[in-house]
Write a protein that holds these residues in place. Structure first.
Motif, mmCIF file in Angstrom:
data_model
loop_
_atom_site.group_PDB
_atom_site.id
_atom_site.type_symbol
_atom_site.label_atom_id
_atom_site.label_comp_id
_atom_site.label_asym_id
_atom_site.label_seq_id
_atom_site.Cartn_x
_atom_site.Cartn_y
_atom_site.Cartn_z
ATOM 1 N N ILE A 70 0.876 -1.178 0.000
ATOM 2 C CA ILE A 70 0.000 0.000 0.000
ATOM 3 C C ILE A 70 0.906 1.218 0.000
ATOM 4 O O ILE A 70 1.441 1.610 1.035
ATOM 5 C CB ILE A 70 -0.942 0.017 1.219
ATOM 6 C CG1 ILE A 70 -1.814 -1.234 1.249
ATOM 7 C CG2 ILE A 70 -1.817 1.272 1.192
ATOM 8 C CD1 ILE A 70 -2.789 -1.274 2.419
ATOM 9 N N PRO A 71 1.124 1.840 -1.161
ATOM 10 C CA PRO A 71 2.063 2.965 -1.218
ATOM 11 C C PRO A 71 1.490 4.225 -0.599
ATOM 12 O O PRO A 71 0.272 4.408 -0.477
ATOM 13 C CB PRO A 71 2.293 3.145 -2.726
ATOM 14 C CG PRO A 71 1.052 2.615 -3.355
ATOM 15 C CD PRO A 71 0.573 1.495 -2.472
ATOM 16 N N GLU A 72 2.391 5.096 -0.201
ATOM 17 C CA GLU A 72 1.991 6.404 0.303
ATOM 18 C C GLU A 72 1.254 7.169 -0.791
ATOM 19 O O GLU A 72 1.645 7.138 -1.958
ATOM 20 C CB GLU A 72 3.223 7.182 0.753
ATOM 21 C CG GLU A 72 2.945 8.559 1.298
ATOM 22 C CD GLU A 72 4.218 9.291 1.679
ATOM 23 O OE1 GLU A 72 4.135 10.490 1.984
ATOM 24 O OE2 GLU A 72 5.282 8.654 1.661
ATOM 25 N N GLY A 73 0.190 7.853 -0.426
ATOM 26 C CA GLY A 73 -0.602 8.585 -1.401
ATOM 27 C C GLY A 73 -1.848 7.855 -1.851
ATOM 28 O O GLY A 73 -2.674 8.439 -2.572
ATOM 29 N N SER A 74 -2.013 6.579 -1.464
ATOM 30 C CA SER A 74 -3.231 5.859 -1.798
ATOM 31 C C SER A 74 -4.432 6.538 -1.120
ATOM 32 O O SER A 74 -4.318 7.101 -0.043
ATOM 33 C CB SER A 74 -3.129 4.402 -1.349
ATOM 34 O OG SER A 74 -2.039 3.761 -1.987
ATOM 35 N N LEU A 115 -5.599 2.013 -4.493
ATOM 36 C CA LEU A 115 -4.164 2.085 -4.746
ATOM 37 C C LEU A 115 -3.884 2.967 -5.951
ATOM 38 O O LEU A 115 -4.789 3.365 -6.697
ATOM 39 C CB LEU A 115 -3.595 0.680 -4.960
ATOM 40 C CG LEU A 115 -3.873 -0.337 -3.848
ATOM 41 C CD1 LEU A 115 -3.230 -1.669 -4.195
ATOM 42 C CD2 LEU A 115 -3.369 0.174 -2.501
ATOM 43 N N ARG A 116 -2.627 3.257 -6.170
ATOM 44 C CA ARG A 116 -2.247 4.138 -7.268
ATOM 45 C C ARG A 116 -2.531 3.523 -8.633
ATOM 46 O O ARG A 116 -2.742 4.253 -9.602
ATOM 47 C CB ARG A 116 -0.763 4.499 -7.165
ATOM 48 C CG ARG A 116 -0.450 5.421 -5.995
ATOM 49 C CD ARG A 116 1.008 5.823 -6.000
ATOM 50 N NE ARG A 116 1.302 6.789 -4.940
ATOM 51 C CZ ARG A 116 2.503 7.313 -4.720
ATOM 52 N NH1 ARG A 116 3.528 6.947 -5.482
ATOM 53 N NH2 ARG A 116 2.686 8.189 -3.756
ATOM 54 N N ASP A 117 -2.544 2.196 -8.712
ATOM 55 C CA ASP A 117 -2.837 1.556 -9.995
ATOM 56 C C ASP A 117 -4.328 1.403 -10.249
ATOM 57 O O ASP A 117 -4.732 0.795 -11.241
ATOM 58 C CB ASP A 117 -2.155 0.183 -10.069
ATOM 59 C CG ASP A 117 -2.585 -0.736 -8.929
ATOM 60 O OD1 ASP A 117 -3.491 -0.348 -8.154
ATOM 61 O OD2 ASP A 117 -2.013 -1.833 -8.801
ATOM 62 N N GLY A 118 -5.157 1.939 -9.357
ATOM 63 C CA GLY A 118 -6.595 1.908 -9.555
ATOM 64 C C GLY A 118 -7.310 0.789 -8.830
ATOM 65 O O GLY A 118 -8.553 0.781 -8.783
ATOM 66 N N ARG A 119 -6.591 -0.155 -8.261
ATOM 67 C CA ARG A 119 -7.249 -1.247 -7.538
ATOM 68 C C ARG A 119 -7.902 -0.720 -6.268
ATOM 69 O O ARG A 119 -7.313 0.083 -5.550
ATOM 70 C CB ARG A 119 -6.242 -2.343 -7.184
ATOM 71 C CG ARG A 119 -5.803 -3.206 -8.354
ATOM 72 C CD ARG A 119 -4.888 -4.323 -7.867
ATOM 73 N NE ARG A 119 -3.663 -3.799 -7.295
ATOM 74 C CZ ARG A 119 -2.831 -4.511 -6.536
ATOM 75 N NH1 ARG A 119 -3.114 -5.776 -6.235
ATOM 76 N NH2 ARG A 119 -1.726 -3.966 -6.066
ATOM 77 N N GLN A 120 -9.092 -1.182 -5.998
ATOM 78 C CA GLN A 120 -9.836 -0.758 -4.814
ATOM 79 C C GLN A 120 -9.973 -1.941 -3.866
ATOM 80 O O GLN A 120 -10.450 -3.007 -4.253
ATOM 81 C CB GLN A 120 -11.212 -0.223 -5.192
ATOM 82 C CG GLN A 120 -11.941 0.442 -4.036
ATOM 83 C CD GLN A 120 -13.205 1.143 -4.478
ATOM 84 O OE1 GLN A 120 -13.671 0.931 -5.594
ATOM 85 N NE2 GLN A 120 -13.766 1.972 -3.619
#
Length: 463
Positions: A70-74, A115-120
């Motif tokens: 889970i990256p920062e900014g999610s 997430l940043r790749d769009g996954r919820q």
């Protein structure tokens, strides 16, 4: 014939059996239940009714083993779960201080992370009360080989730099855009009637109610060869507290446990300690807060590192634990070098990593001003056969010191010296008790507090 014989030197020697390299081991990337997500609200929300949407962002990257999951900014979304009524005694005290809309306690729940790749990812969380303003405290240990002259010179430089920085920050606050908005918020805060909002920047700690799966990763014995070895001396380990530690309840020897939130690597970028490795320590000094506004003190030290369960299981499957000389537990010396706390805690870290609570210097000014206004409101002079009482400005200021805006308006409308004197005396006595006679503040490090721990080689006492 002798010439047809094979020379002894050319005879085939027996070959050692070839050892096939061990197959890579599969490591699950799982975030266990109870893992905290640090979320900062980025949109203003009114605390009026349950169901109000809360929108925020992850401010601390979450790792599983050595991978970012889970990256920062999610983006995190949730809602206001419940709003509690204000207890009667608290409402009475708020009314006494001129606040007719006391702050109500509320609960927030976060339902999903994008997430940043769009996954919820749907999540269930238990959220602690929000912190309006968070500060990062850092200890600056002085070098032992520095002479007295050098220390004095550096202290003078530090004071000049600190003064310049404070002046620069004050100037930035004055010249920064949004002055009218800040003035409006200040006036609203003084009003006896006001709405309650969740302001941007408020931080929450949301603990996961169920584990999250992010697949698996493969690692070879070579990649895990350094796991369990010592980190580089003077390196910094990022961790979080497993349980709350308070100077009010802790004693010398009270155990303290922290969990690594980021993996640690060697200078050659080999994994040394994966995330979720544990740091074991104890309290070495605890002083509870006392009367006469004497504040508490707390100091902890970390003495042992325990490699995570995932790393131990992976090494056991690869049968490389003996070759890597990895141990489940190893001695260390670790002091607090940084901590993230609520600004309202007024906490300070000394050079040795000890935590203290401090008092604002403005308490002398505010108390002295309250006493001066109360005395000025009661002052009267007899001149030319008449009694000269305090003016309306003094009476209004004295009333404001007692009940803020409500007291100021009451003193102005009543036009009565005894009323102004009574309200001013109440404000002065309350200020004296709160700032000098009451019990001081304890040092409290809540559960999941982010820590920066300086690693050093073990010594005799630690062993």
């Amino acid at each position: 014939m002798v010439s047809l014989c094979v020379p002894p030197s050319l005879a085939e020697e027996p070959r050692a059996p070839e050892v096939e390299p061990a197959a890579p081991v599969t490591i699950p990337l799982t975030i266990s239940a109870g893992t905290p997500l640090r979320i900062a609200v980025d949109q203003r929300a009114r605390i009026d009714h349950p169901g109000e949407v809360i929108h925020g962002k992850i401010v601390e990257t979450v790792y599983a083993f050595d991978q970012v999951v889970i990256p920062e900014g999610s983006v995190a979304t949730g809602h206001v779960k419940s709003i509690a009524p204000v207890p009667g005694w608290q409402r009475t005290m708020a009314y006494a201080n001129g606040d007719f809309t006391p702050v109500r306690k509320y609960e927030v729940s976060f339902d999903s992370v994008t997430l940043r790749d769009g996954r919820q990812l749907p999540i269930t969380t238990t959220v602690t009360p929000g912190t309006a303003e968070v500060v990062r405290l850092v200890s600056n240990p002085a070098k032992q080989n520095q002479d007295a002259a050098g220390r004095a010179k550096n202290e003078a430089k530090g004071k000049r730099a600190e003064a310049k920085e404070q002046a620069h920050e004050s100037w930035q606050k004055l010249t920064a855009p949004g002055k009218m908005q800040r003035l409006k918020e200040f006036l609203v805060a003084q009003s006896p009637y006001r709405r309650q909002y969740l302001q941007p920047g408020t931080r929450f700690v949301a603990e996961l109610g169920a584990p999250l799966e992010f697949g698996t990763t493969a690692r070879t014995g070579e990649q895990l060869a350094a796991v369990g070895s010592e980190p580089v001396p003077d390196s910094t380990l990022n961790a979080r507290l497993v349980a709350e530690v308070s100077s009010a309840t802790a004693t010398r020897g009270t155990p303290v446990t922290a969990v690594l939130t980021e993996p640690v690597y060697s200078p050659t970028h080999q994994l040394v300690l994966p995330a979720n490795s544990r740091l074991i320590g104890q309290v070495v000094k605890a002083q509870a807060a006392r009367k006469l506004h004497r504040n508490g003190e707390l100091r902890v030290i970390f003495e042992r590192i325990e490699t995570s369960e995932e790393a131990v299981q992976a090494l056991a499957q690869l049968n490389v634990q003996a070759e890597a000389k990895a141990e489940r537990s190893q001695a260390m010396v670790g002091n607090l070098e940084g901590v993230e706390v609520d600004r309202r805690a007024n906490m300070h870290l000394d050079e040795e990593g000890g935590a203290h609570t401090t008092d604002s210097k403005t308490r002398y000014l505010s108390t002295g001003l309250a006493v001066l206004l109360a005395a000025a409101a009661s002052h009267s002079e007899v001149e030319r056969g008449t009694t000269e009482t305090a003016g309306p400005g003094v009476r209004t200021a004295a009333g404001g010191s007692g009940f803020r805006l409500t007291g100021a308006l009451l003193s102005l409308v009543a036009k009565s010296t005894p009323v102004s004197v009574a309200i001013g005396a109440y404000g002065a006595s309350s200020s004296i008790y709160a700032n000098f006679l009451s019990r001081g503040r304890d040092v409290v490090l809540p559960k999941d507090t982010p820590l920066e721990i300086g690693f050093g080689p073990p010594h005799t006492k630690a062993q």
